[in-house]
Design an enzyme around this catalytic site. Sequence first.
Site, PDB file in Angstrom:
ATOM      1  N   LYS A  44       0.791  -1.238   0.000  1.00 20.96           N
ATOM      2  CA  LYS A  44       0.000   0.000   0.000  1.00 20.96           C
ATOM      3  C   LYS A  44       0.822   1.287   0.000  1.00 20.96           C
ATOM      4  CE  LYS A  44      -3.346  -1.192  -0.648  1.00 20.96           C
ATOM      5  NZ  LYS A  44      -3.677  -2.013  -1.869  1.00 20.96           N
ATOM      6  N   HIS A  99       6.997  -7.041  -2.749  1.00 22.74           N
ATOM      7  CA  HIS A  99       6.935  -6.566  -1.361  1.00 22.74           C
ATOM      8  C   HIS A  99       7.983  -7.282  -0.506  1.00 22.74           C
ATOM      9  CE1 HIS A  99       3.273  -4.410  -2.087  1.00 22.74           C
ATOM     10  NE2 HIS A  99       2.475  -5.446  -2.099  1.00 22.74           N
ATOM     11  N   SER A 129      -4.799   2.608   4.294  1.00 25.07           N
ATOM     12  CA  SER A 129      -5.014   2.005   2.977  1.00 25.07           C
ATOM     13  C   SER A 129      -5.066   0.474   3.107  1.00 25.07           C
ATOM     14  CB  SER A 129      -3.879   2.425   2.037  1.00 25.07           C
ATOM     15  OG  SER A 129      -4.036   1.850   0.771  1.00 25.07           O
TER      16      SER A 129
HETATM   17  S1  PPS Z   1      -0.458  -3.002  -3.145  1.00 26.73           S
HETATM   18  O1  PPS Z   1      -1.657  -3.813  -2.854  1.00 26.73           O
HETATM   19  O2  PPS Z   1       0.522  -3.124  -2.078  1.00 26.73           O
HETATM   20  O3  PPS Z   1       0.110  -3.288  -4.448  1.00 26.73           O
HETATM   21  O4  PPS Z   1      -0.986  -1.491  -3.158  1.00 26.73           O
HETATM   22  P1  PPS Z   1      -0.138  -0.224  -3.647  1.00 26.73           P
HETATM   23  O5  PPS Z   1      -0.244  -0.093  -5.109  1.00 26.73           O
HETATM   24  O6  PPS Z   1       1.222  -0.262  -3.056  1.00 26.73           O
HETATM   25  O7  PPS Z   1      -0.897   0.973  -2.927  1.00 26.73           O
HETATM   26  C1  PPS Z   1      -2.221   1.311  -3.232  1.00 26.73           C
HETATM   27  C2  PPS Z   1      -2.418   2.759  -2.853  1.00 26.73           C
HETATM   28  O8  PPS Z   1      -1.787   3.579  -3.854  1.00 26.73           O
HETATM   29  C3  PPS Z   1      -2.743   4.454  -4.385  1.00 26.73           C
HETATM   30  N1  PPS Z   1      -2.459   4.757  -5.799  1.00 26.73           N
HETATM   31  C4  PPS Z   1      -2.261   6.002  -6.253  1.00 26.73           C
HETATM   32  N2  PPS Z   1      -2.229   7.183  -5.610  1.00 26.73           N
HETATM   33  C5  PPS Z   1      -2.016   8.285  -6.364  1.00 26.73           C
HETATM   34  N3  PPS Z   1      -1.848   8.267  -7.704  1.00 26.73           N
HETATM   35  C6  PPS Z   1      -1.863   7.106  -8.393  1.00 26.73           C
HETATM   36  N4  PPS Z   1      -1.702   7.100  -9.706  1.00 26.73           N
HETATM   37  C7  PPS Z   1      -2.079   5.900  -7.651  1.00 26.73           C
HETATM   38  N5  PPS Z   1      -2.166   4.579  -7.979  1.00 26.73           N
HETATM   39  C8  PPS Z   1      -2.399   3.916  -6.837  1.00 26.73           C
HETATM   40  C9  PPS Z   1      -4.060   3.715  -4.206  1.00 26.73           C
HETATM   41  O9  PPS Z   1      -5.147   4.597  -4.347  1.00 26.73           O
HETATM   42  C10 PPS Z   1      -3.882   3.154  -2.812  1.00 26.73           C
HETATM   43  O10 PPS Z   1      -3.975   4.144  -1.786  1.00 26.73           O
HETATM   44  P2  PPS Z   1      -5.326   4.502  -0.994  1.00 26.73           P
HETATM   45  O11 PPS Z   1      -4.922   5.436   0.094  1.00 26.73           O
HETATM   46  O12 PPS Z   1      -5.912   3.223  -0.475  1.00 26.73           O
HETATM   47  O13 PPS Z   1      -6.216   5.165  -2.003  1.00 26.73           O
END
Ligand code: PPS
Length: 287
Positions: A44, A99, A129
């Site tokens: 996340k 991860h 998240s």
């Molecule tokens: S995972 O399951 O570990 O692969 O998730 P991960 O991709 O690391 O994290 C997901 C969070 O990243 C946000 N996200 C983004 N934020 C801003 N801009 C872009 N383009 C973007 N893409 C993914 C996603 O919304 C999750 O955060 P939260 O706070 O839950 O919205």
Amino acid sequence: VKNYELFQCEGFRLISSIHSAEEVEQIKNWEVRDSDIFGVTYPKSGTIWLQQILILIEAKGDLTATKDENNLTRVPWIEVIGGEKKFLLEPSPRLRITHLPYSLLPAGLKQKKGKVIYVARNPKDVLVSFYHFHDFGVFLETPKDFNDFYEKFMDGQVFGSSWFEHIKAYHTHRDEMNFLYITYEEMIQDLRSVVKRICAFLEKDLTDLEIDNVVEHSRFDSMRHNNKANYRTVSDQIFNHKKGTFLRKGTLVPGDWKNHFTVAQSEHFDKVFKEEMKDIPLFFSWD
Ligand code: PPS
């Protein structure tokens, strides 16, 4: 075995329905090429954002170059079952996300073969998240309530184990790798300069217009509407699309932790953070 049960590989917690201890233990022996690029995160923290950026940089900002392939196929997780076969067979450049903790990485990366980009995110927002993700991901146990999840996270009793251990190990060993450290908050604040830093690190020479296109197609809104990038096509057996979306709040509500943490939890978190990170000079923007 329940769908969402966790198991440990050298103390690192993985998910029994999508990972296998035997396969993960092999990863250290994978042969790394100089052209390999690994995006590394604690869950996340911006993994699929980096995934999209890496694909776009490789395609020089051209979204259509990647149109037939889902991001998950183009840049797979190394630790998910079946990861090794794909890795061995793929022509260069191989782009990967993971991860996994420092201790379980392919050994070649620690001899400066390949490149590692580590994205870190303010851990209070990671926790929030992750909490919501436990509802969305069918393969994770739905927490009783926020406090229950808070305690598990602080205890490292979650997929990915302790956030603190993850970042500390990478920080401590960063000089052993070709290593770039970026934060989710920097990406929110100024995506263009982060993309430029990534390009410089990868020795990719993109024009200003190409950079603009990378930025445009990796913005929160663009990704939300791009089914190749937003995990919408992943099966209902894995994600409960009725309950939410992978791109949940992202840039819309930075500092979402303030809507979830009690004052007592926040104070407790700050105390633990201060203690755990006392020798690690990494700073986060909490708003
Ligand atoms: S995972 O399951 O570990 O692969 O998730 P991960 O991709 O690391 O994290 C997901 C969070 O990243 C946000 N996200 C983004 N934020 C801003 N801009 C872009 N383009 C973007 N893409 C993914 C996603 O919304 C999750 O955060 P939260 O706070 O839950 O919205």
